[in-house]
Design a protein around this motif. Structure first.
Motif, PDB file in Angstrom:
ATOM      1  N   MET A 136      39.997  34.937  34.386  1.00  0.00           N
ATOM      2  CA  MET A 136      40.897  35.350  33.250  1.00  0.00           C
ATOM      3  C   MET A 136      40.377  35.479  31.926  1.00  0.00           C
ATOM      4  SD  MET A 136      44.580  33.767  32.337  1.00  0.00           S
ATOM      5  CE  MET A 136      45.357  33.949  34.147  1.00  0.00           C
ATOM      6  N   ASN A 137      40.809  36.728  31.475  1.00  0.00           N
ATOM      7  CA  ASN A 137      40.283  36.882  29.923  1.00  0.00           C
ATOM      8  C   ASN A 137      41.614  37.267  29.248  1.00  0.00           C
ATOM      9  OD1 ASN A 137      39.419  37.963  27.245  1.00  0.00           O
ATOM     10  ND2 ASN A 137      37.470  38.615  28.353  1.00  0.00           N
ATOM     11  N   LEU A 138      41.857  36.407  28.033  1.00  0.00           N
ATOM     12  CA  LEU A 138      43.156  36.660  27.373  1.00  0.00           C
ATOM     13  C   LEU A 138      43.139  37.592  26.372  1.00  0.00           C
ATOM     14  CD1 LEU A 138      44.500  32.890  27.229  1.00  0.00           C
ATOM     15  CD2 LEU A 138      44.867  34.669  28.705  1.00  0.00           C
ATOM     16  N   ASP A 139      42.066  38.073  26.184  1.00  0.00           N
ATOM     17  CA  ASP A 139      41.489  39.246  25.245  1.00  0.00           C
ATOM     18  C   ASP A 139      42.265  40.608  25.682  1.00  0.00           C
ATOM     19  OD1 ASP A 139      40.809  40.773  23.043  1.00  0.00           O
ATOM     20  OD2 ASP A 139      39.002  39.999  22.774  1.00  0.00           O
ATOM     21  N   PRO A 140      43.128  41.226  25.012  1.00  0.00           N
ATOM     22  CA  PRO A 140      43.765  42.521  25.114  1.00  0.00           C
ATOM     23  C   PRO A 140      42.457  43.516  25.442  1.00  0.00           C
ATOM     24  CG  PRO A 140      44.552  41.899  23.046  1.00  0.00           C
ATOM     25  CD  PRO A 140      43.680  40.812  23.706  1.00  0.00           C
ATOM     26  N   ALA A 141      41.612  43.279  24.433  1.00  0.00           N
ATOM     27  CA  ALA A 141      40.360  44.165  24.412  1.00  0.00           C
ATOM     28  C   ALA A 141      39.120  43.505  24.594  1.00  0.00           C
ATOM     29  CB  ALA A 141      40.481  45.016  22.865  1.00  0.00           C
ATOM     30  N   PRO A 142      38.648  43.171  25.815  1.00  0.00           N
ATOM     31  CA  PRO A 142      37.521  42.040  26.081  1.00  0.00           C
ATOM     32  C   PRO A 142      36.406  42.948  25.734  1.00  0.00           C
ATOM     33  CG  PRO A 142      38.350  43.021  28.036  1.00  0.00           C
ATOM     34  CD  PRO A 142      39.654  43.277  26.979  1.00  0.00           C
TER      35      PRO A 142
ATOM     36  N   TRP B 133      33.243  42.515  27.039  1.00  0.00           N
ATOM     37  CA  TRP B 133      32.641  43.024  28.226  1.00  0.00           C
ATOM     38  C   TRP B 133      33.607  42.965  29.366  1.00  0.00           C
ATOM     39  CZ3 TRP B 133      31.171  38.225  25.649  1.00  0.00           C
ATOM     40  CH2 TRP B 133      30.179  38.310  24.685  1.00  0.00           C
ATOM     41  N   THR B 134      33.068  44.009  30.410  1.00  0.00           N
ATOM     42  CA  THR B 134      33.911  44.162  31.258  1.00  0.00           C
ATOM     43  C   THR B 134      33.270  42.667  32.382  1.00  0.00           C
ATOM     44  OG1 THR B 134      32.237  45.308  32.673  1.00  0.00           O
ATOM     45  CG2 THR B 134      34.073  46.451  31.445  1.00  0.00           C
ATOM     46  N   LEU B 135      34.188  42.778  33.468  1.00  0.00           N
ATOM     47  CA  LEU B 135      33.794  41.446  34.257  1.00  0.00           C
ATOM     48  C   LEU B 135      32.532  41.715  35.097  1.00  0.00           C
ATOM     49  CD1 LEU B 135      34.647  38.845  35.719  1.00  0.00           C
ATOM     50  CD2 LEU B 135      35.760  40.196  37.571  1.00  0.00           C
ATOM     51  N   ARG B 136      32.225  43.160  35.491  1.00  0.00           N
ATOM     52  CA  ARG B 136      31.020  43.319  36.156  1.00  0.00           C
ATOM     53  C   ARG B 136      30.186  43.028  35.081  1.00  0.00           C
ATOM     54  NH1 ARG B 136      29.520  46.451  40.367  1.00  0.00           N
ATOM     55  NH2 ARG B 136      31.502  46.920  40.681  1.00  0.00           N
ATOM     56  N   GLU B 137      30.156  43.534  33.828  1.00  0.00           N
ATOM     57  CA  GLU B 137      29.103  43.141  32.603  1.00  0.00           C
ATOM     58  C   GLU B 137      28.898  41.806  32.504  1.00  0.00           C
ATOM     59  OE1 GLU B 137      29.840  47.359  29.940  1.00  0.00           O
ATOM     60  OE2 GLU B 137      30.798  45.428  29.624  1.00  0.00           O
ATOM     61  N   TYR B 138      29.880  41.069  32.600  1.00  0.00           N
ATOM     62  CA  TYR B 138      29.702  39.557  32.180  1.00  0.00           C
ATOM     63  C   TYR B 138      29.058  38.931  33.443  1.00  0.00           C
ATOM     64  CZ  TYR B 138      31.037  35.021  30.688  1.00  0.00           C
ATOM     65  OH  TYR B 138      30.981  33.531  30.040  1.00  0.00           O
TER      66      TYR B 138
END
Length: 259
Positions: free
Chosen positions: A1-7, A9-14
C-alpha cells in the motif's frame, strides 16, 4: 500500500528486479493461508532483517535442527544497488547428503515421501516441478539441481521466501528503538488430502517454525552487544553481502529523506 496520491515509483519499478514471471506465479496460483506466528523481541527491527540476509549462519545456528552442512556454494547471494525496493536476494540449495551431513529421523523420512513435504525433510530434488514449466524464470533462474528456495528482501521490513507451491512472508514492525514485533505467514497452492500429506505438511511447518525461531534467538543478543557500547563498528564480511546491501540501502534512504 502506498498512501502517496502521486507515488514516486510504480509498484513494478519499486520491486525491480524481481522477475516478471514471479509476479505471474504469485498472482495466478491458488494460494491459501495456512499458518502464521508472531512475537515481540527486544531488538531493533533492522537486526531481524539482517538475520535473513545471509545464509552462512545455517551451518552453525541450525546445526541441531536442520543438521545440514551448508557451504557458501549452497547459499549464493546477489545484491541490487540500483534497485529501489529490493536490496538483496539469497538462494538456498540443499546440501548434498553425506554420512556426516544431513540426518533425518524416521518420522522425517516418512514425511519426506509425500509431495506436501517442505524442503529440509526430504531428499528429493523436485522443487522446480511445474513452476519452471508454467512460469519460466520465476524461480531457480540458474536451474540449480538442488535448489530449494529463493529469498528476497523487500525494503524496508519484509522478506519473502518462494519455492514450489509454498510462499512465506516475514515482516519486522518497529515498536521502539529496542523492541520489534516480528510475524510471518505461510501460504500453499494446494491443501493436503491424505493423512500422510497432512503429516508431512505439519511436520514441515513445525520444522520451519523451529528454524526461523532459531534465527530470532540471536537478535536480542546482538542488540545487547550494540547497546553495551563495547562495539563501536561492525565489519561486514564477504558472506554477509546481503546484510551490507540492506544497511547501505537504509542509509541511502535516510540520507535522501533528510535532505
Amino acid at each position: 500500500m502506498n498512501l502517496d496520491p502521486a507515488p514516486r515509483w510504480t509498484l513494478r519499478e519499486y520491486l525491480s528486479p524481481l522477475p516478471n514471471a514471479l509476479g505471474a506465479y504469485l498472482e495466478k496460483e491458488p494460494w491459501a493461508w495456512e499458518w502464521g506466528r508472531k512475537g515481540l523481541f527486544k531488538c531493533n527491527w533492522k537486526l531481524q532483517v539482517d538475520s535473513q540476509a545471509e545464509g552462512y549462519h545455517a551451518r552453525f545456528l541450525h546445526a541441531r535442527s536442520i543438521i545440514a552442512k551448508f557451504t557458501k556454494e549452497d547459499t549464493p547471494t546477489w545484491t541490487y544497488p540500483g534497485s529501489v525496493g529490493v536490496p538483496f536476494k539469497l538462494e538456498v540449495h540443499r546440501p548434498k547428503a553425506q554420512d556426516s551431513g544431513v540426518f533425518l529421523t524416521e518420522l522425517a523420512k516418512a514425511a519426506g515421501t509425500y509431495s506436501t513435504a517442505l524442503y529440509y525433510n526430504t531428499d528429493t530434488d523436485d522443487y522446480k516441478g511445474g513452476v519452471a514449466s508454467r512460469y519460466p524464470g520465476a524461480v531457480n533462474v540458474f536451474n540449480g539441481d538442488r535448489w530449494t528456495f529463493d529469498l528476497y528482501g523487500i525494503f524496508p521490513n519484509t522478506v519473502i521466501l518462494v519455492q514450489k507451491g509454498h510462499l512465506m512472508i516475514m515482516r519486522s514492525w518497529p515498536r521502539g528503538v529496542g523492541q520489534t514485533l516480528w510475524d510471518y505467514d505461510e501460504y500453499f497452492t494446494r491443501p493436503p488430502v491424505k493423512f500422510g500429506e497432512y503429516l508431512a505438511r505439519l511436520h514441515g511447518l513445525l520444522e520451519m517454525r523451529n528454524t526461523v525461531t532459531e534465527d530470532m534467538t540471536t537478535v536480542e543478543g546482538v542488540q545487547d552487544s550494540f547497546t553495551s557500547g563495547a562495539l563501536t563498528e561492525q565489519i561486514v564480511g564477504e558472506a554477509e553481502i546481503g546484510v551490507g546491501a540492506f544497511e547501505r540501502h537504509l542509509l541511502h534512504m535516510v540520507d535522501e529523506l533528510s535532505d
